[in-house]
Design an enzyme around this catalytic site. Structure first.
Site, PDB file in Angstrom:
ATOM      1  N   HIS A 104       4.074   1.253   2.112  1.00  0.00           N
ATOM      2  CA  HIS A 104       5.242   0.576   1.528  1.00  0.00           C
ATOM      3  C   HIS A 104       5.842   1.412   0.402  1.00  0.00           C
ATOM      4  O   HIS A 104       7.060   1.504   0.265  1.00  0.00           O
ATOM      5  CB  HIS A 104       4.831  -0.781   0.941  1.00  0.00           C
ATOM      6  CG  HIS A 104       4.270  -1.752   1.932  1.00  0.00           C
ATOM      7  ND1 HIS A 104       2.947  -2.145   1.931  1.00  0.00           N
ATOM      8  CD2 HIS A 104       4.861  -2.415   2.953  1.00  0.00           C
ATOM      9  CE1 HIS A 104       2.753  -3.015   2.898  1.00  0.00           C
ATOM     10  NE2 HIS A 104       3.879  -3.192   3.545  1.00  0.00           N
TER      11      HIS A 104
ATOM     12  N   HIS B 206       0.854  -1.187   0.000  1.00  0.00           N
ATOM     13  CA  HIS B 206       0.000   0.000   0.000  1.00  0.00           C
ATOM     14  C   HIS B 206       0.887   1.232   0.000  1.00  0.00           C
ATOM     15  O   HIS B 206       2.132   1.113  -0.055  1.00  0.00           O
ATOM     16  CB  HIS B 206      -0.963  -0.022   1.198  1.00  0.00           C
ATOM     17  CG  HIS B 206      -0.271  -0.269   2.503  1.00  0.00           C
ATOM     18  ND1 HIS B 206       0.591   0.636   3.081  1.00  0.00           N
ATOM     19  CD2 HIS B 206      -0.290  -1.343   3.338  1.00  0.00           C
ATOM     20  CE1 HIS B 206       1.060   0.160   4.211  1.00  0.00           C
ATOM     21  NE2 HIS B 206       0.554  -1.052   4.397  1.00  0.00           N
TER      22      HIS B 206
ATOM     23  N   LYS C 195       5.024   3.332  11.792  1.00  0.00           N
ATOM     24  CA  LYS C 195       3.776   2.782  12.335  1.00  0.00           C
ATOM     25  C   LYS C 195       4.095   1.596  13.243  1.00  0.00           C
ATOM     26  O   LYS C 195       3.479   1.410  14.284  1.00  0.00           O
ATOM     27  CB  LYS C 195       2.820   2.336  11.227  1.00  0.00           C
ATOM     28  CG  LYS C 195       1.497   1.829  11.811  1.00  0.00           C
ATOM     29  CD  LYS C 195       0.497   1.487  10.759  1.00  0.00           C
ATOM     30  CE  LYS C 195       0.764   0.152  10.136  1.00  0.00           C
ATOM     31  NZ  LYS C 195       0.491  -0.988  11.050  1.00  0.00           N
TER      32      LYS C 195
ATOM     33  N   SER D  42      -1.733  -3.304   5.798  1.00  0.00           N
ATOM     34  CA  SER D  42      -2.274  -4.427   5.007  1.00  0.00           C
ATOM     35  C   SER D  42      -3.474  -5.034   5.728  1.00  0.00           C
ATOM     36  O   SER D  42      -4.379  -5.584   5.106  1.00  0.00           O
ATOM     37  CB  SER D  42      -1.205  -5.494   4.802  1.00  0.00           C
ATOM     38  OG  SER D  42      -0.048  -4.902   4.257  1.00  0.00           O
ATOM     39  N   ARG D  43      -3.475  -4.942   7.058  1.00  0.00           N
ATOM     40  CA  ARG D  43      -4.573  -5.544   7.836  1.00  0.00           C
ATOM     41  C   ARG D  43      -5.862  -4.732   7.746  1.00  0.00           C
ATOM     42  O   ARG D  43      -6.920  -5.220   8.159  1.00  0.00           O
ATOM     43  CB  ARG D  43      -4.151  -5.751   9.287  1.00  0.00           C
ATOM     44  CG  ARG D  43      -3.129  -6.859   9.443  1.00  0.00           C
ATOM     45  CD  ARG D  43      -2.913  -7.263  10.884  1.00  0.00           C
ATOM     46  NE  ARG D  43      -2.186  -8.516  10.984  1.00  0.00           N
ATOM     47  CZ  ARG D  43      -0.871  -8.637  11.134  1.00  0.00           C
ATOM     48  NH1 ARG D  43      -0.119  -7.566  11.214  1.00  0.00           N
ATOM     49  NH2 ARG D  43      -0.301  -9.824  11.212  1.00  0.00           N
TER      50      ARG D  43
END
Ligand code: PAF
Length: 282
Positions: free
Chosen positions: A37, A34, A148, A185-186
Site C-alpha cells: 500500500h 503494508h 498483485k 494483508s492476509r
C-alpha cells in the site's frame, strides 16, 4: 492529515482544494496497510497534489463463508502509516455510511467470473461497486491499484472504460518480502510454519518465469509450476492458470501476452500471486 468518516466531510475537504486546481490521487484500501500500500501512496504523491487513502473493509466483496469478520482492522496503526507517508486525507467510513438500504451494484461481465471469480462469485461485483462509489465521492484524477490483484486491476480498468469514469487507473508493481512472498494483508493469517511454506508461491512463479517460452503449451507450464507447489503437501491450489491478458480466457498455446495467475490456500489463508509474460519481449 484530515480524517473523514462521512461522504460530506470528504466532499467539503476536497471542494476547497480542488477549487484551486489541485489534482487528487486516490489509493483505495481495506486497511492493515503494508509496504505494498505504501508503494501506491508514494506513487500517488509523486503524481498528484493531494493524496486520499480510503480505509474500508468492504462487506459486499466477501462471500458468506469468507473472512470478513476476521479481516485485520488496525486503524490506529494505519493512521500512523498514512501520516508518515504524507497522506492528506484518510476516508474511514462506517459500513452504514456506504451501504444503507443499498440496491445498486456494478458487475463487469465475463472478466468477473474467471480466475478468483470461480470460487468468489460475488467478489468483483462488490469491488466494482465500492470503487465506483469512492470515485464518485472523491473524483480523483488518478487511482492506484497493485498488480498483485491483476484481475481486480483489469476489471477496474474495464469498468472505468465502459462507464466513462474520468479517472486514470495506475497499476503498480507487486511488492515482495525478502523471501519473495507477495505482501498482503492476509499474510497475517499465516502461522510460523505456514509463513515459511508460503514462499512456495514465489518459487512456482520463478519456475514459471524461467520455463515460459513463446509457443510452449500452458499445460506444460502449469504442470511444472504445480509440481513446485506440491512440494508443500499442505498447500491447496484453488487455481493456477495461463490466461489471455485482456480477456482472461484460458490459453493453450502461449502465442500472445498472458497472465499466469494462481490462488493457493495455506491453512486458512488464500494467497494470490501472478506474473505477466509478453511474447514481444522474448
Ligand atoms: O484491493 C483491495 O484492497 C480492495 O479490493 C479495494 C480495491 C480497496 C476495494 O475494497
Amino acid at each position: 492529515m484530515k480524517v473523514a468518516e462521512t461522504v460530506n466531510e470528504v466532499r467539503e475537504f476536497l471542494k476547497t482544494h480542488k477549487s484551486t486546481g489541485q489534482t487528487t490521487g486516490l489509493v483505495p484500501t481495506m486497511g492493515a496497510l503494508h509496504e505494498g500500500h505504501l508503494s501506491l501512496i508514494r506513487q500517488a504523491k509523486k503524481e498528484n497534489d493531494l493524496v486520499v487513502v480510503s480505509i474500508f473493509v468492504n462487506p459486499t466483496q466477501f462471500g458468506p463463508d469468507e473472512d470478513f469478520d476476521l479481516y485485520p482492522r488496525v486503524f490506529d496503526d494505519d493512521l500512523l502509516k498514512c501520516k508518515d507517508a504524507g497522506v492528506d486525507l484518510v476516508f474511514h467510513p462506517a459500513p452504514e455510511e456506504m451501504y444503507t438500504q443499498h440496491k445498486t451494484y456494478i458487475q463487469v461481465e465475463d472478466l468477473s467470473r474467471k480466475l478468483c471469480g470461480v470460487s468468489r462469485p460475488i467478489h468483483f461485483r462488490g469491488v466494482c461497486t465500492i470503487v465506483a462509489k469512492l470515485f464518485n465521492i472523491t473524483h480523483p484524477d488518478r487511482a492506484y491499484f497493485g498488480q498483485k490483484d491483476a484481475q481486480q486491476l483489469l476489471i477496474i480498468k474495464k469498468m472505468v472504460k465502459d462507464l466513462n469514469f474520468d479517472v486514470d487507473i495506475v497499476g503498480c508493481p507487486i511488492i515482495r518480502e525478502e523471501d519473495g512472498l507477495a505482501k498482503s494483508s492476509r499474510n497475517r493469517y499465516l502461522n510460523d510454519q505456514e509463513r515459511k511454506d508460503a514462499t512456495v508461491l514465489y518459487r512456482a512463479i520463478e519456475e514459471g518465469k524461467h520455463l515460459i517460452r513463446k509457443d510452449m503449451t500452458a499445460t506444460d507450464l502449469t504442470h511444472a509450476m504445480e509440481a513446485v507447489i506440491k512440494t508443500v503437501p499442505s498447500a491447496r491450489i484453488d487455481y493456477l492458470e495461463v490466461v489471455d491478458m485482456d480477456t482472461l480466457e484460458a490459453v493453450e498455446t502461449i502465442d500472445r501476452d498472458v497472465l499466469v495467475a494462481m490462488a493457493v490456500y495455506l491453512g486458512s489463508a488464500r494467497l494470490i500471486d501472478n506474473f505477466i509474460y509478453s511474447v514481444s519481449h522474448e
